[in-house]
Design a protein around this motif. Structure first.
Motif, PDB file in Angstrom:
ATOM      1  N   LEU A 140       0.885  -1.229   0.030  1.00  0.00           N
ATOM      2  CA  LEU A 140      -0.047  -0.055  -0.035  1.00  0.00           C
ATOM      3  C   LEU A 140       0.927   1.427   0.061  1.00  0.00           C
ATOM      4  N   PHE A 141       2.009   1.223   0.646  1.00  0.00           N
ATOM      5  CA  PHE A 141       2.649   2.393   0.780  1.00  0.00           C
ATOM      6  C   PHE A 141       3.412   2.476  -0.568  1.00  0.00           C
ATOM      7  N   ILE A 142       3.985   1.307  -1.346  1.00  0.00           N
ATOM      8  CA  ILE A 142       4.566   1.522  -2.471  1.00  0.00           C
ATOM      9  C   ILE A 142       3.330   2.278  -3.559  1.00  0.00           C
ATOM     10  N   THR A 143       2.354   1.816  -3.597  1.00  0.00           N
ATOM     11  CA  THR A 143       1.296   2.260  -4.402  1.00  0.00           C
ATOM     12  C   THR A 143       0.894   3.626  -4.262  1.00  0.00           C
ATOM     13  N   MET A 144       0.783   4.368  -2.937  1.00  0.00           N
ATOM     14  CA  MET A 144       0.778   5.551  -2.575  1.00  0.00           C
ATOM     15  C   MET A 144       1.702   6.388  -3.181  1.00  0.00           C
ATOM     16  N   ILE A 145       2.925   5.923  -3.095  1.00  0.00           N
ATOM     17  CA  ILE A 145       4.090   6.661  -3.863  1.00  0.00           C
ATOM     18  C   ILE A 145       4.097   6.699  -4.908  1.00  0.00           C
ATOM     19  N   GLY A 357       2.451  -2.779  -5.659  1.00  0.00           N
ATOM     20  CA  GLY A 357       1.362  -2.657  -4.470  1.00  0.00           C
ATOM     21  C   GLY A 357       0.358  -3.907  -4.532  1.00  0.00           C
ATOM     22  N   VAL A 358      -0.156  -4.082  -5.850  1.00  0.00           N
ATOM     23  CA  VAL A 358      -1.201  -4.972  -6.012  1.00  0.00           C
ATOM     24  C   VAL A 358      -0.840  -6.400  -5.751  1.00  0.00           C
ATOM     25  N   PHE A 359       0.502  -6.709  -6.159  1.00  0.00           N
ATOM     26  CA  PHE A 359       1.268  -8.019  -6.045  1.00  0.00           C
ATOM     27  C   PHE A 359       1.478  -8.358  -4.732  1.00  0.00           C
ATOM     28  N   MET A 360       1.834  -7.218  -3.909  1.00  0.00           N
ATOM     29  CA  MET A 360       2.115  -7.667  -2.427  1.00  0.00           C
ATOM     30  C   MET A 360       1.012  -7.633  -1.301  1.00  0.00           C
ATOM     31  N   MET A 361      -0.106  -7.174  -2.029  1.00  0.00           N
ATOM     32  CA  MET A 361      -1.343  -7.410  -1.273  1.00  0.00           C
ATOM     33  C   MET A 361      -1.853  -9.017  -1.162  1.00  0.00           C
ATOM     34  N   LYS A 362      -1.191  -9.845  -1.859  1.00  0.00           N
ATOM     35  CA  LYS A 362      -1.958 -11.479  -1.985  1.00  0.00           C
ATOM     36  C   LYS A 362      -1.979 -11.876  -0.571  1.00  0.00           C
ATOM     37  N   PRO A 363      -0.757 -11.739   0.264  1.00  0.00           N
ATOM     38  CA  PRO A 363      -0.755 -12.328   1.549  1.00  0.00           C
ATOM     39  C   PRO A 363      -2.060 -12.223   2.473  1.00  0.00           C
ATOM     40  N   VAL A 364      -2.990 -10.956   2.128  1.00  0.00           N
ATOM     41  CA  VAL A 364      -3.865 -10.686   3.080  1.00  0.00           C
ATOM     42  C   VAL A 364      -4.962 -11.562   3.392  1.00  0.00           C
TER      43      VAL A 364
END
Length: 432
Positions: A140-145, A357-364
């Motif tokens: 989410l942080f990277i997406t916001m950046i 950011g999309v890819f890093m949301m998978k573990p949720v």
């Protein structure tokens, strides 16, 4: 040295390994542009960071192939570069030389943990929901950046953040993001890199044919000698202050979780397992990862880490270190292309940041949201990372809230000695 031992002859071939290495490189090559575009915001020269990025990627991937014999590329990690820039330097006001020193010491610490296998005790102490949440929070942080770099979201005195005005750059960003998503959906090799190139081409007319009088892209040269000005510019002494321990530990833990999840995920997906069903050469691979972080501090980059994009090459049949070696050598020509690559505008790399950011949301999805004693600390860690613009704060409050809730619900066995030590470091970080 890499080898085909333990694999049937019909499983691998030199040509297949080389093609797999090319595929992994195409999927990973975006970091050559994205990493300098992020780190240069600290005041470090773009061309010098680009040189450091190539050096870290080359030596680390080469070592992964020769020493660990795994088909996995290693390069400066997304999330880690954001933490370096926006937390360590821009928020905590560290000189970038000191920040590079913390990267070096975190690599040494990670190396010791890997060599003596202490990492297994630390990893076991970290609750899995928090691991998943931290990964998502960094995403989410990277997406916001990415959105901020494109001007798609802007600061607002009334609502803190707001949607930016539609302009030539933001419209180009939207078009680039749409194109990159479509390429990914259609499984085009090198989709992210291709998206960066297409968005850059779309940005060329801005300031020339439409959208104002100032060009977004200016190119003076295409080829230049490598810029080694960041080599050994780290501050080893001032970066060892006690007050910087949280920064060093944040690098260590984030890198460790990222690497372990990458190795485990790739090993399971591609059956790269040893006779005990564990990820193949995991100890050697983690040593390479730690080595990558160490040389990153020496050359002038944020920490290196194993890349999940290596799955692209593995899917193409890569099974040995030759895949990583091939990818390593493909990084080298870009040492001489810094003038061309420095012309890539931030609106061209912004779509890549959003999609990472999309890819890093998978573990949720692996967090038990029905169990509030687990869900609340995970949620806190995940949202505080982007909301406070600090990965450290998300980690600190995630760990502390987890411990408090486990004590309050009588789950004392869930709290290990290692977790208590981590909590102590977290409290000290808040005090100092």
């Amino acid at each position: 040295m890499f080898s085909f031992s333990g694999l049937k002859k019909d499983q691998v071939s030199v040509s297949t390994e080389i093609l797999a290495g090319i595929s992994s490189f195409l999927a990973t090559a975006y970091i050559i542009v994205v990493n300098p575009s992020i780190l240069s915001q600290t005041g470090m020269p773009f061309s010098a960071v680009l040189t450091a990025t190539v050096l870290v990627s080359f030596f680390s991937s080469l070592m992964m192939g020769l020493y660990a014999n795994n088909p996995i590329l290693v390069a400066p990690g997304m999330g880690l570069n954001a933490f370096f820039t926006f937390t360590a330097v821009l928020t905590d006001k560290l000189p970038w030389q000191v920040a590079l020193g913390t990267v070096f010491w975190s690599g040494i610490f990670f190396l010791l943990l890997s060599v003596f296998n202490i990492r297994s005790y630390i990893v076991k102490a970290i609750p899995k929901p928090l691991r998943f949440a931290i990964a998502a929070g960094i995403g989410l942080f990277i997406t916001m950046i990415g959105f901020a770099n494109a001007g798609f979201i802007v600061a607002s005195p009334a609502t803190m953040v707001s949607l930016g005005k539609l302009s030539a750059p933001t419209l180009t960003f939207i078009a680039g993001l749409a194109i990159t998503v479509i390429l990914l959906i259609r499984n085009v090799k090198g989709s992210i890199l291709t998206g960066i190139v297409i968005t850059s081409l779309l940005a060329w007319p801005i300031g020339r044919w439409w959208g104002g009088s100032v060009p977004v892209i200016t190119i003076q040269n295409i080829i230049a000698s490598p810029d080694f000005s960041l080599l050994f510019e780290l501050d080893l002494v001032n970066s060892l202050k006690w007050s910087l321990a949280p920064i060093i530990l944040a690098f260590v833990f984030t890198d460790m979780f990222d690497s372990l999840s990458t190795f485990v995920g790739l090993a399971e997906a591609a059956n790269l397992l040893d006779e005990n069903g564990e990820p193949r050469n995991i100890r050697k691979s983690l040593i390479v990862d730690a080595f990558s972080t160490t040389i990153a501090g020496l050359t002038g980059s944020s920490p290196g880490t194993a890349y999940i994009e290596s799955a692209v090459g593995i899917e193409q049949g890569g099974k040995t270190g030759l895949t990583a070696i091939t990818g390593a050598f493909l990084f080298l020509p870009f040492l001489f292309l810094s003038p061309l690559l420095s012309a890539v505008p931030t609106i061209a790399t912004a779509p890549a940041l959003v999609l990472v950011g999309v890819f890093m949301m998978k573990p949720v999805v692996r967090i038990n949201w029905n169990q509030l004693s687990e869900a609340f600390p995970a949620f806190l860690a995940m949202v505080l990372i982007p909301f406070t613009y600090s990965i450290t704060q998300g980690i600190i409050w995630g760990f502390l809230s987890w411990t408090v809730l486990q004590i309050a619900t009588g789950k004392f066995r869930e709290i290990s000695l290692a977790l208590i030590i981590i909590d102590i470091f977290a409290i000290l970080a808040l005090i100092f």
